[in-house]
Design an enzyme around this catalytic site. Sequence first.
Site, PDB file in Angstrom:
ATOM      1  N   CYS A   4       0.864  -1.190   0.000  1.00  0.00           N
ATOM      2  CA  CYS A   4       0.000   0.000   0.000  1.00  0.00           C
ATOM      3  C   CYS A   4       0.897   1.236   0.000  1.00  0.00           C
ATOM      4  O   CYS A   4       1.754   1.389   0.874  1.00  0.00           O
ATOM      5  CB  CYS A   4      -0.923   0.004   1.225  1.00  0.00           C
ATOM      6  N   HIS A  46      -4.313   1.167   8.315  1.00  0.00           N
ATOM      7  CA  HIS A  46      -4.819   0.970   6.954  1.00  0.00           C
ATOM      8  C   HIS A  46      -6.310   0.653   6.930  1.00  0.00           C
ATOM      9  O   HIS A  46      -6.797  -0.161   7.701  1.00  0.00           O
ATOM     10  CB  HIS A  46      -4.062  -0.181   6.277  1.00  0.00           C
ATOM     11  N   THR A  92      -8.173   6.364  -6.490  1.00  0.00           N
ATOM     12  CA  THR A  92      -7.033   5.730  -7.168  1.00  0.00           C
ATOM     13  C   THR A  92      -6.034   5.123  -6.181  1.00  0.00           C
ATOM     14  O   THR A  92      -5.279   4.227  -6.550  1.00  0.00           O
ATOM     15  CB  THR A  92      -6.276   6.732  -8.075  1.00  0.00           C
ATOM     16  N   HIS A  95      -5.983   3.453   0.198  1.00  0.00           N
ATOM     17  CA  HIS A  95      -5.793   3.681   1.639  1.00  0.00           C
ATOM     18  C   HIS A  95      -6.589   4.963   1.882  1.00  0.00           C
ATOM     19  O   HIS A  95      -6.252   6.014   1.312  1.00  0.00           O
ATOM     20  CB  HIS A  95      -4.309   3.852   1.970  1.00  0.00           C
ATOM     21  N   HIS A  97      -8.226   8.332   2.334  1.00  0.00           N
ATOM     22  CA  HIS A  97      -7.578   9.648   2.505  1.00  0.00           C
ATOM     23  C   HIS A  97      -8.600  10.743   2.245  1.00  0.00           C
ATOM     24  O   HIS A  97      -9.580  10.550   1.513  1.00  0.00           O
ATOM     25  CB  HIS A  97      -6.376   9.790   1.572  1.00  0.00           C
TER      26      HIS A  97
HETATM   27  P1  AMP Z   1      -7.696   9.653  -5.021  1.00  0.00           P
HETATM   28  O1  AMP Z   1      -7.841   9.815  -6.510  1.00  0.00           O
HETATM   29  O2  AMP Z   1      -8.794  10.289  -4.252  1.00  0.00           O
HETATM   30  O3  AMP Z   1      -7.503   8.190  -4.654  1.00  0.00           O
HETATM   31  O4  AMP Z   1      -6.407  10.468  -4.620  1.00  0.00           O
HETATM   32  C1  AMP Z   1      -5.136   9.930  -4.605  1.00  0.00           C
HETATM   33  C2  AMP Z   1      -4.212  11.114  -4.538  1.00  0.00           C
HETATM   34  O5  AMP Z   1      -2.931  10.669  -4.155  1.00  0.00           O
HETATM   35  C3  AMP Z   1      -4.046  11.854  -5.877  1.00  0.00           C
HETATM   36  O6  AMP Z   1      -4.471  13.200  -5.716  1.00  0.00           O
HETATM   37  C4  AMP Z   1      -2.547  11.743  -6.153  1.00  0.00           C
HETATM   38  O7  AMP Z   1      -2.019  12.902  -6.743  1.00  0.00           O
HETATM   39  C5  AMP Z   1      -1.986  11.497  -4.765  1.00  0.00           C
HETATM   40  N1  AMP Z   1      -0.721  10.792  -4.718  1.00  0.00           N
HETATM   41  C6  AMP Z   1      -0.365   9.674  -5.379  1.00  0.00           C
HETATM   42  N2  AMP Z   1       0.875   9.293  -5.052  1.00  0.00           N
HETATM   43  C7  AMP Z   1       1.331  10.197  -4.141  1.00  0.00           C
HETATM   44  C8  AMP Z   1       2.539  10.353  -3.398  1.00  0.00           C
HETATM   45  N3  AMP Z   1       3.581   9.485  -3.521  1.00  0.00           N
HETATM   46  N4  AMP Z   1       2.654  11.409  -2.561  1.00  0.00           N
HETATM   47  C9  AMP Z   1       1.642  12.295  -2.436  1.00  0.00           C
HETATM   48  N5  AMP Z   1       0.461  12.194  -3.083  1.00  0.00           N
HETATM   49  C10 AMP Z   1       0.313  11.156  -3.935  1.00  0.00           C
HETATM   50 ZN    ZN Z   2      -2.427   1.501   3.583  1.00  0.00          ZN
END
Ligand code: AMP
Ligand code: ZN
Length: 111
Positions: A4, A46, A92, A95, A97
């Site tokens: 993850c 998680h 996407t 986990h 958020h």
């Molecule tokens: P979601 O589409 O709601 O699942 O949002 C996932 C978010 O994670 C997106 O806005 C990505 O830009 C962000 N994201 C993906 N990888 C990273 C990372 N390594 N560090 C910070 N943000 C990330």
């Molecule tokens: Zn996780």
Amino acid sequence: MSDCLFCSIVEGKIPCEKVFENENVLAFKDIYPQAKIHILFIHKNHSTDITQMDLNSIGEVFSAIKEYVDKNPKLTKGFRIVNNCGQEGAQTVFHTHFHLLAGEQLKSFGA
Ligand code: AMP
Ligand code: ZN
């Protein structure tokens, strides 16, 4: 949880631009910001998405958001919290958020 992305960030295996941390919650800058301020708040435990999160953990994340907002003068004009859940919610990273978007005039959902 192995495999993850955000658990790897919690464990320090992948770097992040941390802006807030306490015992339960971590917040860091989104790597592809969609607003001048774009921060992700996560619980350190998680869960795949918000439907799998217990209310206590949700409360801990929102308490952290409130603490962060209360201390940050750049957020006095307002902010938006977004949670994308599941495929049709355009999630996407699996986990749970919460996106905090701010620092500019965001568009309203209406016309
Ligand atoms: P979601 O589409 O709601 O699942 O949002 C996932 C978010 O994670 C997106 O806005 C990505 O830009 C962000 N994201 C993906 N990888 C990273 C990372 N390594 N560090 C910070 N943000 C990330
Ligand atoms: Zn996780």
